[in-house]
Design an enzyme around this catalytic site. Sequence first.
Site, PDB file in Angstrom:
ATOM      1  N   LYS A 277       0.888  -1.234   0.027  1.00  0.00           N
ATOM      2  CA  LYS A 277       0.033   0.157   0.089  1.00  0.00           C
ATOM      3  C   LYS A 277       0.879   1.122  -0.276  1.00  0.00           C
ATOM      4  CE  LYS A 277      -3.646  -2.346   2.210  1.00  0.00           C
ATOM      5  NZ  LYS A 277      -4.567  -2.726   3.301  1.00  0.00           N
TER       6      LYS A 277
ATOM      7  N   GLN B 138      -4.604  -2.063   9.612  1.00  0.00           N
ATOM      8  CA  GLN B 138      -4.299  -3.286   8.922  1.00  0.00           C
ATOM      9  C   GLN B 138      -5.120  -4.608   9.741  1.00  0.00           C
ATOM     10  OE1 GLN B 138      -3.180  -3.801   5.712  1.00  0.00           O
ATOM     11  NE2 GLN B 138      -3.626  -6.110   5.617  1.00  0.00           N
TER      12      GLN B 138
ATOM     13  N   ASP C 263     -11.233   2.869   4.323  1.00  0.00           N
ATOM     14  CA  ASP C 263     -11.141   1.464   4.152  1.00  0.00           C
ATOM     15  C   ASP C 263     -12.434   0.676   4.367  1.00  0.00           C
ATOM     16  OD1 ASP C 263      -9.592  -0.740   3.746  1.00  0.00           O
ATOM     17  OD2 ASP C 263      -9.113  -1.140   5.718  1.00  0.00           O
TER      18      ASP C 263
END
Length: 280
Positions: free
Chosen positions: A54, A98, A121
């Site tokens: 990313k 994450q 996200d």
Amino acid sequence: MSKKLILDGKVVANAVKDELKGRISALKEKGVTPCLATILVGDDSSSATYVRMKGNACAKLGIESRKIHLDKETTTEELLETINKLNKDKDVHGILLQHPVPSQIDERKAFEAIDIEKDVDGVTSFGYGQTALGFGKYPSCTPAAIMRIMEHYEIEVSGKHAVVVGRSPILGKPVSALLLNKDATVTTCHSRTVNVEDYVRQADIVIAAVGKANFIQGEWIKPGAVILDAGYNKGNIGDVDYEACLEKASAITPVPGGVGPVTISMLLKHTVDSAEIASR
Ligand SMILES: Nc1nc2c(c(=O)[nH]1)N[C@@H](CN(C=O)c1ccc(C(=O)N[C@@H](CCC(=O)O)C(=O)O)cc1)CN2
């Protein structure tokens, strides 16, 4: 064998990134650099790889990435403190925590702490609710990627029977909602579904989001079905038995090179969207 369409995630990811270049330049002319903060807790090597990917993707496009790496012993409270600081930082447009985090952390509480405006996200319950109702700005990135791939290849969703195998909060549930919002008839299968294969056999569109290598068998596939494999199991193995399913499908994503690269490009797109909104 009839003609097969391999749904190439790299092609779609590049198309998404190409669309972002001009928008990023325009932001920079206004003195704004889109910025994504990534938080990695612990030392899981796959998670570290995804976060690095990313960061690299951000760097290539001129998006700033702030990488925060927290110790594996981090508490929920310490993580919340980090998230709150990023929420307050006006230069940060997107926050990515994450998944998965170490077991001592309340992951749901941490996701919920992310400012909705920075939830690029799509992990907050508010973001999920908006996605489910059809007006969410930032759906979770893998569901967004799946829809983008089908849009790119002009795959009709309306009226089709889509079978989603998996019901995780950032994949199975939101992709079921996105498909429903595009007028598919959606069946969501999960670990308690009896005879999953009976549902998959009826699917025009199969979304594999189960997290088990090679779970979806070739003999379950209706001839001509479209298959999107969102699996990312160890060794870059998808949730679909690719060679066997390819025989039956009209279109299929490979692993690697399918849904994964588009997931990352959707994260970049959402970060740029957020920077634009913040700079208005
Ligand atoms: N907060 C989140 N955590 C996780 C997400 C997510 O969307 N948000 N998704 C997955 C993992 N993931 C991103 O984080 C991810 C996995 C795989 C890929 C990918 O592009 N894979 C490549 C192959 C990998 C390689 O080259 O080494 C591919 O499929 O071609 C992207 C993103 C879990 N956590």
